[in-house]
Design a protein around this motif. Structure first.
Motif, PDB file in Angstrom:
ATOM      1  N   LYS A  65       0.864  -1.166   0.000  1.00 60.08           N
ATOM      2  CA  LYS A  65       0.000   0.000   0.000  1.00 60.08           C
ATOM      3  C   LYS A  65       0.906   1.223   0.000  1.00 60.08           C
ATOM      4  CE  LYS A  65      -3.721  -2.134   2.573  1.00 60.08           C
ATOM      5  NZ  LYS A  65      -4.628  -2.022   3.696  1.00 60.08           N
ATOM      6  N   GLU A  66       0.509   2.223  -0.783  1.00 63.38           N
ATOM      7  CA  GLU A  66       1.322   3.422  -0.923  1.00 63.38           C
ATOM      8  C   GLU A  66       0.402   4.617  -1.096  1.00 63.38           C
ATOM      9  OE1 GLU A  66       4.163   3.948  -4.393  1.00 63.38           O
ATOM     10  OE2 GLU A  66       5.162   2.365  -3.269  1.00 63.38           O
ATOM     11  N   ASP A  67       0.567   5.626  -0.287  1.00 62.35           N
ATOM     12  CA  ASP A  67      -0.216   6.857  -0.408  1.00 62.35           C
ATOM     13  C   ASP A  67      -1.719   6.582  -0.464  1.00 62.35           C
ATOM     14  OD1 ASP A  67       2.182   8.319  -0.525  1.00 62.35           O
ATOM     15  OD2 ASP A  67       2.306   8.039  -2.699  1.00 62.35           O
ATOM     16  N   GLY A  68      -2.206   5.668   0.352  1.00 58.83           N
ATOM     17  CA  GLY A  68      -3.627   5.373   0.417  1.00 58.83           C
ATOM     18  C   GLY A  68      -4.164   4.533  -0.724  1.00 58.83           C
ATOM     19  N   LYS A  69      -3.269   3.999  -1.546  1.00 61.21           N
ATOM     20  CA  LYS A  69      -3.692   3.170  -2.676  1.00 61.21           C
ATOM     21  C   LYS A  69      -3.010   1.803  -2.562  1.00 61.21           C
ATOM     22  CE  LYS A  69      -4.137   7.068  -5.867  1.00 61.21           C
ATOM     23  NZ  LYS A  69      -3.967   8.102  -4.864  1.00 61.21           N
ATOM     24  N   ILE A  70      -3.676   0.778  -3.128  1.00 64.15           N
ATOM     25  CA  ILE A  70      -3.014  -0.519  -3.198  1.00 64.15           C
ATOM     26  C   ILE A  70      -2.100  -0.520  -4.417  1.00 64.15           C
ATOM     27  CG2 ILE A  70      -4.790  -1.811  -1.968  1.00 64.15           C
ATOM     28  CD1 ILE A  70      -5.793  -2.810  -4.732  1.00 64.15           C
ATOM     29  N   VAL A  71      -1.006  -1.253  -4.317  1.00 66.65           N
ATOM     30  CA  VAL A  71      -0.042  -1.378  -5.411  1.00 66.65           C
ATOM     31  C   VAL A  71      -0.137  -2.805  -5.935  1.00 66.65           C
ATOM     32  CG1 VAL A  71       2.366  -1.201  -6.081  1.00 66.65           C
ATOM     33  CG2 VAL A  71       1.456   0.324  -4.317  1.00 66.65           C
ATOM     34  N   ILE A  72      -0.355  -2.932  -7.232  1.00 65.49           N
ATOM     35  CA  ILE A  72      -0.602  -4.226  -7.864  1.00 65.49           C
ATOM     36  C   ILE A  72       0.519  -4.525  -8.849  1.00 65.49           C
ATOM     37  CG2 ILE A  72      -2.206  -5.535  -9.324  1.00 65.49           C
ATOM     38  CD1 ILE A  72      -4.287  -3.208  -8.321  1.00 65.49           C
TER      39      ILE A  72
END
Length: 188
Positions: free
Chosen positions: A155-162
């Motif tokens: 997770k980065e800056d409130g977003k999931i990283v895929i």
């Protein structure tokens, strides 16, 4: 539930025995002989042999070897041992516009949990894509058609990283089936 989502659930294995554990990390089938999973575990190394467990059919246990580990992106690629072949393999997500919708599969409290979200941007190398849902590392991402799109690795800056599915297929040197070849235009 639509058939495409039931079919997607058949692709899910775990690193822990579903008959004896309530905590599960998703392992997703890539092709007949390979699967992938998120990892933050420094104790798992390339060449290590282990067992993965089918989440829906608790009688299916597959012996695998770790053939690739990417500690920076946070994932493992497994190869089956003893010529085992997975019966169900995914279609791979082959289009790349952002934003677009996705479906996120997780195992929570011993059951599959589905949520929906949107891919919102890619990184500058087009290896990872960012989504707007919450979730856990290891969740599996599918596009609107039920094609495998990637796995959540942070997770980065409130977003999931895929990490995109194409990256995982590149690591095993093939596509999801013998007749599929990914081209540069398939990348986001």
């Amino acid at each position: 539930m639509e058939q495409r989502w039931k079919d997607a659930e058949k692709l899910i294995y775990t690193l822990s025995d579903p008959a004896t554990s309530s905590n599960h990390d998703c392992v997703v089938v890539l092709n007949e002989h390979h699967a992938a999973a998120y990892t933050a575990d420094d104790q798992i190394d390339e060449g290590q042999e282990m067992t993965i467990y089918n989440y829906l059919d608790k009688n299916i246990k597959v012996e695998v070897s770790v053939v690739y580990k990417d500690a920076n992106l946070g994932y493992l690629v497994f190869k089956t041992l003893n010529d085992y072949e997975f019966e169900v393999v995914p279609e791979v997500c082959e289009y790349g516009s952002v934003p677009r919708p996705y479906h996120q599969l997780a195992i929570n409290n011993g059951t599959f949990t589905w949520s929906t979200g949107r891919f919102v941007k890619t990184d500058k190398y087009h290896i990872r894509v960012f989504g707007n849902t919450d979730g856990m590392c290891g969740d599996v991402i599918f596009d609107d058609y039920g094609s495998f799109a990637g796995i959540v690795t942070k997770k980065e800056d409130g977003k999931i990283v895929i990490v995109k599915s194409e990256v995982l297929y590149y690591d095993i040197g093939s596509g999801p089936g013998d007749d599929v070849e990914l081209t540069e235009s398939d990348y986001i």
